[in-house]
Motif scaffolding. Sequence first.
Motif, short mmCIF file in Angstrom:
data_model
loop_
_atom_site.label_atom_id
_atom_site.label_comp_id
_atom_site.label_asym_id
_atom_site.label_seq_id
_atom_site.Cartn_x
_atom_site.Cartn_y
_atom_site.Cartn_z
N MET A 1 61.13 40.83 95.32
CA MET A 1 61.06 40.53 96.74
C MET A 1 61.78 39.20 97.01
SD MET A 1 57.74 39.64 99.11
CE MET A 1 56.70 40.75 98.17
N ARG A 2 62.51 39.16 98.12
CA ARG A 2 63.19 37.93 98.52
C ARG A 2 62.80 37.56 99.95
NH1 ARG A 2 69.77 37.02 98.57
NH2 ARG A 2 69.78 34.81 99.12
N GLU A 23 55.08 33.66 91.33
CA GLU A 23 54.58 34.98 91.69
C GLU A 23 55.70 36.02 91.66
OE1 GLU A 23 51.43 35.65 92.23
OE2 GLU A 23 50.73 33.58 92.12
N ALA A 24 56.84 35.65 91.05
CA ALA A 24 58.00 36.54 90.95
C ALA A 24 58.56 36.91 92.32
CB ALA A 24 57.65 37.81 90.16
N ILE A 25 58.50 35.96 93.25
CA ILE A 25 59.06 36.15 94.59
C ILE A 25 60.17 35.13 94.79
CG2 ILE A 25 58.61 36.08 97.07
CD1 ILE A 25 55.69 36.82 96.46
N ALA A 26 61.38 35.59 95.04
CA ALA A 26 62.51 34.68 95.27
C ALA A 26 62.48 34.22 96.73
CB ALA A 26 63.83 35.39 94.96
N ASN A 43 72.16 37.63 104.66
CA ASN A 43 71.26 38.13 103.62
C ASN A 43 70.24 39.10 104.20
OD1 ASN A 43 72.31 36.38 101.52
ND2 ASN A 43 71.23 34.70 102.53
N ALA A 44 69.84 40.06 103.39
CA ALA A 44 68.81 41.01 103.79
C ALA A 44 67.49 40.56 103.17
CB ALA A 44 69.16 42.42 103.33
N TYR A 45 66.62 39.98 103.98
CA TYR A 45 65.35 39.46 103.48
C TYR A 45 64.25 40.50 103.65
CZ TYR A 45 67.56 34.89 103.23
OH TYR A 45 68.38 33.86 102.91
N ASP A 46 63.32 40.50 102.70
CA ASP A 46 62.18 41.41 102.79
C ASP A 46 61.17 40.91 103.82
OD1 ASP A 46 62.81 43.38 100.63
OD2 ASP A 46 62.79 41.57 99.41
N ILE A 47 61.05 39.57 103.93
CA ILE A 47 60.11 38.97 104.87
C ILE A 47 60.65 37.61 105.30
CG2 ILE A 47 57.73 38.13 105.23
CD1 ILE A 47 56.87 39.98 102.94
N ARG A 177 68.00 40.65 95.63
CA ARG A 177 66.57 40.85 95.83
C ARG A 177 65.70 40.02 94.89
NH1 ARG A 177 65.07 45.82 97.63
NH2 ARG A 177 62.97 44.94 97.71
N ALA A 178 66.18 39.72 93.70
CA ALA A 178 65.34 39.07 92.70
C ALA A 178 65.72 37.62 92.42
CB ALA A 178 65.37 39.85 91.39
N TRP A 179 66.85 37.17 92.97
CA TRP A 179 67.26 35.78 92.81
C TRP A 179 67.36 35.14 94.19
CZ3 TRP A 179 68.28 39.21 89.02
CH2 TRP A 179 68.27 38.77 87.70
N ASP A 180 67.51 33.82 94.26
CA ASP A 180 67.65 33.18 95.56
C ASP A 180 69.13 32.90 95.83
OD1 ASP A 180 68.38 30.86 94.15
OD2 ASP A 180 66.34 30.09 94.15
N GLU A 181 69.40 32.19 96.92
CA GLU A 181 70.77 31.99 97.37
C GLU A 181 71.60 31.13 96.42
OE1 GLU A 181 71.22 29.76 100.94
OE2 GLU A 181 69.56 28.40 100.46
#
Length: 234
Positions: A1-2, A23-26, A43-47, A177-181
């Motif tokens: 999740m990103r 928590e494994a959230i980028a 970017n396509a963010y989940d939240i 999805r799993a890394w940050d910018e």
Amino acid sequence: MRVLIVEDELYLAEAIRDGLRLEAIAADIAGDGDTALELLSVNAYDIAVLDRDVPGPSGDEIARHIVASGSGTPILMLTAADRLDDKASGFELGADDYLTKPFELRELALRLRALDRRRAHSRPPVREIAGLRLDPFRREVYRDGRYVALTRKQFAVLEVLIGADGGVVSAEELLERAWDENADPFTNAVRITVSALRKRLGEPGIIATVPGVGYRIEPAADAVRGDGKNHDQG
């Protein structure tokens, strides 16, 4: 999740980002409204986690933009304004959840997981596919009943792959999805992480490489590998 964190208090934003990594959230950080809108455009963010009081376009204006875009990105309002009227106005703007400061980071992570699950409401909270069982709330993975210890990044990658329900996920999407910018788009991080994840999950191999396309989870007997060799080929 990103997720995108829109918060002008840098120390708090960084603390949230670092805590969510556990928590494994980028997470990406925007310290003002203009930066937030720019990040949302590329970017396509989940939240989106929005502080309502930020410089430039306010959190309320950002929420209106997200709703108007039709992206369906869930919004969690994170603010010190704790009156009922404040919360009501936030929900009227399109917020899906509301958390007031001060707060426990664990609670924020749980709320983000719940929002992500709600976004795909047909998806059960505990995911199971081909003998794999992933519990995002407990951050636990089992394969055929055997507990599998994963790093945070391995867990994040596996969560994206399982969420595809057997579909192919490109390396680019995994990176998004799993890394940050700050992730280098030319890095080998995805290939290296997938290779390490395969080893953790053990034999028979269950993460297949679709040559020139990406990765997917499927029974080892049907796994597609680019050169017909061992699954560590990436």
